[in-house]
Design an enzyme around this catalytic site. Structure first.
Site, short mmCIF file in Angstrom:
data_model
loop_
_atom_site.label_atom_id
_atom_site.label_comp_id
_atom_site.label_asym_id
_atom_site.label_seq_id
_atom_site.Cartn_x
_atom_site.Cartn_y
_atom_site.Cartn_z
NE ARG A 75 39.10 55.16 54.50
CZ ARG A 75 39.65 54.13 54.68
NH1 ARG A 75 40.12 53.34 53.38
NH2 ARG A 75 39.33 53.33 55.72
CG HIS A 119 42.87 52.04 58.79
ND1 HIS A 119 42.51 52.53 57.73
CD2 HIS A 119 43.58 50.83 58.57
CE1 HIS A 119 42.97 51.55 56.76
NE2 HIS A 119 43.71 50.61 57.31
CD GLU A 164 39.79 46.43 55.02
OE1 GLU A 164 40.47 45.83 55.59
OE2 GLU A 164 39.57 46.79 53.77
CG ASN A 291 38.52 49.38 52.12
OD1 ASN A 291 37.92 50.49 51.60
ND2 ASN A 291 39.11 49.45 53.08
CE1 TYR A 293 41.96 46.67 49.39
CE2 TYR A 293 43.94 47.07 47.91
CZ TYR A 293 43.11 47.69 49.00
OH TYR A 293 43.43 48.57 49.71
CD GLU A 350 41.94 50.66 52.40
OE1 GLU A 350 42.39 49.46 52.06
OE2 GLU A 350 41.86 50.83 53.44
C1 GI1 Z 1 41.50 42.15 51.37
O1 GI1 Z 1 42.22 43.20 51.30
C2 GI1 Z 1 41.70 43.87 52.38
O2 GI1 Z 1 40.29 44.39 52.00
C3 GI1 Z 1 42.44 45.26 52.60
C4 GI1 Z 1 43.50 45.52 51.71
N1 GI1 Z 1 43.99 46.51 52.78
C5 GI1 Z 1 43.28 46.69 53.78
N2 GI1 Z 1 42.22 45.89 53.49
C6 GI1 Z 1 43.53 47.75 54.57
O3 GI1 Z 1 42.50 48.68 54.89
C7 GI1 Z 1 44.78 48.53 54.40
O4 GI1 Z 1 45.59 49.04 55.77
C8 GI1 Z 1 45.87 47.66 53.71
O5 GI1 Z 1 47.18 48.17 53.60
C9 GI1 Z 1 45.44 47.14 52.25
C10 GI1 Z 1 46.17 46.73 51.42
O6 GI1 Z 1 46.63 45.27 51.85
#
Ligand code: GI1
Length: 445
Positions: A75, A119, A164, A291, A293, A350
């Site tokens: 991706r 992005h 996002e 995505n 985390y 992600e």
């Molecule tokens: C709470 O985290 C977010 O969902 C998020 C985390 N991240 C992201 N979005 C972005 O899509 C990436 O460009 C970042 O590099 C990556 C790592 O920080």
């Protein structure tokens, strides 16, 4: 061994401004992130994306590295300012050619390309015309999307309109910590609406294009919101947090309406929304990108911040970003999406973690924490599949250490270490482990 379904797409994700470097090469124009990072005080250490991972020049070796890692899919995002330097109109053929070559190399390596149209690197020329806060952006984005469908749609079968939109609207226009650095709630809420409209019009353009045989979706950053206590006030605060962080995009996309709690909470700041707009936004898509985390734990905090909430610290282990390691949140999220917004195909577009990676005496990176993080999240995803979730792929963030937005190069998310001064790539322990996972199409219990 917990095996994944046959044909499960194991991959890695990156983004143009974070890895490419050469932001102004071959006719490309400055993006809002080029401007933002070159404005003193915005990015830790004064870092910029001027070089990043030098991927714009090293793309062939990087595709060879992906092949070595055994990736089934990759991706990446397309830098709008490379292909349309003014944002609309004149096409920069050298910019299109870069992505042409990249896609051909991926296909040659047997890697399925997933292209993200946006992005975060909007052409600065469009920011000068109001950017995402100007409703004209819907036409600008649709023109850009149509061009990419035309040029790459014969070979790229998986398209993500936006990465996002919450981060674009909130971090870029309300909190002001991302480009274009605005702090304006009225603008931020209109940006959210214009992003969704642009997504919906791009979906229609996709269906009408040569790319239409493929699949199109959107990627949302979603996080379970847990109430700190069972009190009515904490539960109401958590509902507001869930509405703003998750349902602000999920509900219009899949239910054709915005969360009433937000319309009520934001009152006069809430934008004018018509039924025609909602019909554009909810045009059917082929998959949802997630995505994931971590999660948030929420308590009521009258008068504090945008929503009258505060995030409560938890005891769990954390990554170098300070985010709680909470794999069960991924399972919970996937099952919720399947039950409340599905059933449609899902991809984890992600998931990954930053840790304080260092080269050891032998010049290697023994990132056991990242192996454990990924292992536990893969098992959570596998449990969701057991419960009927149509999860069809998983993209680890990220293939390479890269430019982490306002934190610059201080955070490393890669399964491959980048020694920035030399630009050497060094596969970490997690990269070697991931190769075995892909080969086995599964992970040990
Ligand atoms: C709470 O985290 C977010 O969902 C998020 C985390 N991240 C992201 N979005 C972005 O899509 C990436 O460009 C970042 O590099 C990556 C790592 O920080």
């Amino acid at each position: 061994m917990r095996r994944f379904p046959e044909g499960f797409l194991w991959g890695c994700a990156t983004a143009s401004y974070q890895i490419e470097g050469s932001p102004l090469a071959d006719g490309a124009s400055p993006s809002i992130w080029h401007r933002f990072s070159h404005t003193p005080g915005n990015v830790q250490g004064g870092d910029t994306g001027d070089v990043a991972c030098d991927h714009y020049r090293r793309w062939r070796d990087d595709v060879a590295l992906m092949r070595e890692l055994g990736l089934k899919a990759y991706r990446f995002s397309i830098a709008w300012p490379r292909v349309l330097p003014d944002g609309t109109g004149r096409v920069n053929e050298a910019g299109v050619a870069f992505y042409d070559r990249l896609v051909d190399a991926l296909l040659e390596a047997g890697i399925v390309p997933f292209a993200t149209l946006y992005h975060w690197d909007l052409p600065g020329a469009l920011q000068d015309r109001g950017g995402w806060a100007n409703r004209d952006v819907v036409g600008w984005f649709t023109e850009y999307a149509g061009l990419m469908f035309e040029r790459l749609g014969d070979r790229v079968q998986h398209w993500i309109t936006l990465n996002e939109p919450w981060c674009v609207a909130h971090l870029g226009h309300v909190a002001g910590v991302h480009a274009p650095g605005m702090r304006d709630l009225w603008a931020g809420l209109r940006v959210a609406h214009h992003l969704l409209l642009a997504h919906g019009e791009a979906v229609a353009a996709f269906r009408a294009s040569r790319a239409g045989r493929g699949r199109i979706g959107i990627t949302l950053n979603l996080a379970p919101q847990h109430a700190a206590t069972s009190s009515q006030t904490d539960r109401a605060a958590t509902d507001r947090a869930d509405a703003y962080h998750n349902r602000l995009f999920l509900d219009p996309l899949f239910k054709g309406r915005y969360p009433a709690v937000l319309v009520q909470h934001f009152g006069e700041a809430w934008p004018e929304v018509t039924d025609e707009d909602l019909a554009i936004i909810r045009r059917p898509i082929d998959f949802l990108g997630i995505n994931y985390y971590s999660r948030s734990v929420v308590a009521d905090a009258p008068g504090e911040g945008l929503l009258g909430i505060r995030h409560v610290d938890t005891a769990g282990a954390r990554t170098a970003m300070g985010w709680e390691i909470y794999p069960q949140g991924l399972y919970e999220l996937l099952v919720r999406l399947h039950r409340e917004y599905g059933p449609l195909p899902l991809y984890i577009t992600e998931n990954g973690a930053a840790f304080d990676d260092r080269l050891d005496a032998s010049g290697q990176v023994d990132d056991a924490e990242r192996v454990d993080y990924l292992h536990r999240h893969f098992l959570a995803a596998r449990r969701a599949i057991d419960d009927g979730v149509r999860l069809e792929g998983y993209f680890v963030w990220s293939m390479l250490d890269n430019f982490e937005w306002a934190l610059g190069y201080s955070k490393r998310f890669g399964i491959v270490y980048v020694d920035y001064p030399s630009q050497r790539r060094i596969v970490k322990r997690s990269g070697r482990w991931y190769r075995q996972v892909i080969e086995a199409n599964g992970v040990p219990e």
